[in-house]
Design a protein around this motif. Structure first.
Motif, PDB file in Angstrom:
ATOM      1  N   ASP A   1       0.346   9.375  -9.860  1.00 64.20           N
ATOM      2  CA  ASP A   1       0.731   9.804 -11.209  1.00 64.20           C
ATOM      3  C   ASP A   1       1.969   9.052 -11.682  1.00 64.20           C
ATOM      4  O   ASP A   1       2.084   8.691 -12.858  1.00 64.20           O
ATOM      5  N   ILE A   2       2.901   8.810 -10.756  1.00 63.41           N
ATOM      6  CA  ILE A   2       4.109   8.064 -11.095  1.00 63.41           C
ATOM      7  C   ILE A   2       3.742   6.633 -11.479  1.00 63.41           C
ATOM      8  O   ILE A   2       4.185   6.112 -12.502  1.00 63.41           O
ATOM      9  N   GLY A   3       2.898   6.012 -10.670  1.00 67.36           N
ATOM     10  CA  GLY A   3       2.480   4.633 -10.950  1.00 67.36           C
ATOM     11  C   GLY A   3       1.773   4.501 -12.278  1.00 67.36           C
ATOM     12  O   GLY A   3       2.039   3.580 -13.053  1.00 67.36           O
ATOM     13  N   GLU A   4       0.878   5.434 -12.552  1.00 65.31           N
ATOM     14  CA  GLU A   4       0.122   5.398 -13.809  1.00 65.31           C
ATOM     15  C   GLU A   4       1.044   5.619 -15.010  1.00 65.31           C
ATOM     16  O   GLU A   4       0.969   4.899 -16.003  1.00 65.31           O
ATOM     17  N   ALA A   5       1.937   6.612 -14.918  1.00 64.78           N
ATOM     18  CA  ALA A   5       2.862   6.897 -16.019  1.00 64.78           C
ATOM     19  C   ALA A   5       3.816   5.734 -16.250  1.00 64.78           C
ATOM     20  O   ALA A   5       4.103   5.369 -17.391  1.00 64.78           O
ATOM     21  N   ALA A   6       4.298   5.131 -15.169  1.00 61.65           N
ATOM     22  CA  ALA A   6       5.214   3.991 -15.299  1.00 61.65           C
ATOM     23  C   ALA A   6       4.529   2.825 -16.002  1.00 61.65           C
ATOM     24  O   ALA A   6       5.089   2.221 -16.923  1.00 61.65           O
TER      25      ALA A   6
ATOM     26  N   ALA B   1       7.869  -1.381 -14.627  1.00 62.87           N
ATOM     27  CA  ALA B   1       7.427  -1.888 -13.338  1.00 62.87           C
ATOM     28  C   ALA B   1       8.191  -1.144 -12.249  1.00 62.87           C
ATOM     29  O   ALA B   1       9.405  -0.968 -12.358  1.00 62.87           O
ATOM     30  N   GLN B   2       7.479  -0.687 -11.226  1.00 63.04           N
ATOM     31  CA  GLN B   2       8.124  -0.011 -10.102  1.00 63.04           C
ATOM     32  C   GLN B   2       8.558  -1.069  -9.108  1.00 63.04           C
ATOM     33  O   GLN B   2       7.744  -1.811  -8.577  1.00 63.04           O
ATOM     34  N   THR B   3       9.887  -1.163  -8.881  1.00 60.79           N
ATOM     35  CA  THR B   3      10.397  -2.190  -7.976  1.00 60.79           C
ATOM     36  C   THR B   3      10.589  -1.680  -6.563  1.00 60.79           C
ATOM     37  O   THR B   3      10.576  -2.461  -5.622  1.00 60.79           O
ATOM     38  N   SER B   4      10.789  -0.370  -6.404  1.00 62.92           N
ATOM     39  CA  SER B   4      10.928   0.181  -5.050  1.00 62.92           C
ATOM     40  C   SER B   4      10.798   1.694  -5.076  1.00 62.92           C
ATOM     41  O   SER B   4      10.952   2.323  -6.122  1.00 62.92           O
TER      42      SER B   4
END
Length: 144
Positions: A106-111, A117-120
């Motif tokens: 859910d975090i990845g999709e919302a981001a 972009a999720q860096t870490s």
């Protein structure tokens, strides 16, 4: 433990990339937010966390978010509008098994939907996990 240079290296906020002099805006604070982590950010930056009413551009945003806080994409879009391109947004969510846990997918999709972009990902504290998100500079510059 004394407040020495060695202590600064063990400050959880330094592991998260905060620097002295930064202004950090905090969104989504509630009584379950990790007070020790909040204090470590203030200690390292030398400034109090700015609240949701802060009307300047912070250097970074800390967003506490729980499953029942509403729409994560909307919260991330709001956080993104507060900072300059490339500035970090640290999304803090309850760890697995804690009330308010948010699925990593859910975090990845919302981001992604919010243009981040999720860096870490990191262990923020005993009860909180963190995701470091940034706005890709090219995505918001209007260049193709």
């Amino acid at each position: 433990m004394s407040a020495t240079a060695g202590h600064a290296e063990s400050n959880p906020a330094s592991r998260l990339g905060f620097q002295p002099g930064q202004v950090v805006q905090e969104l989504g604070w509630d009584e379950d937010s990790d007070q020790e982590l909040r204090e470590s950010i203030e200690e390292l930056t030398g400034t109090e966390l700015a609240d949701e009413d802060y009307d300047d551009v912070p250097d970074a945003v800390v967003l506490w978010f729980r499953e029942d806080d509403g729409d994560l994409t909307d919260a991330l879009v709001d956080a993104t509008s507060a900072v300059d391109d490339g500035a970090p947004i640290l999304l803090l969510t309850p760890k697995t098994g804690r009330p308010g846990y948010v699925e990593p997918s859910d975090i990845g999709e919302a981001a992604a939907t919010a243009g981040l972009a999720q860096t870490s990902s990191f262990n923020a504290s005993k009860d909180w996990s963190g995701s470091r998100l940034v706005t890709p500079k090219a995505a918001r510059s209007g260049k193709r």
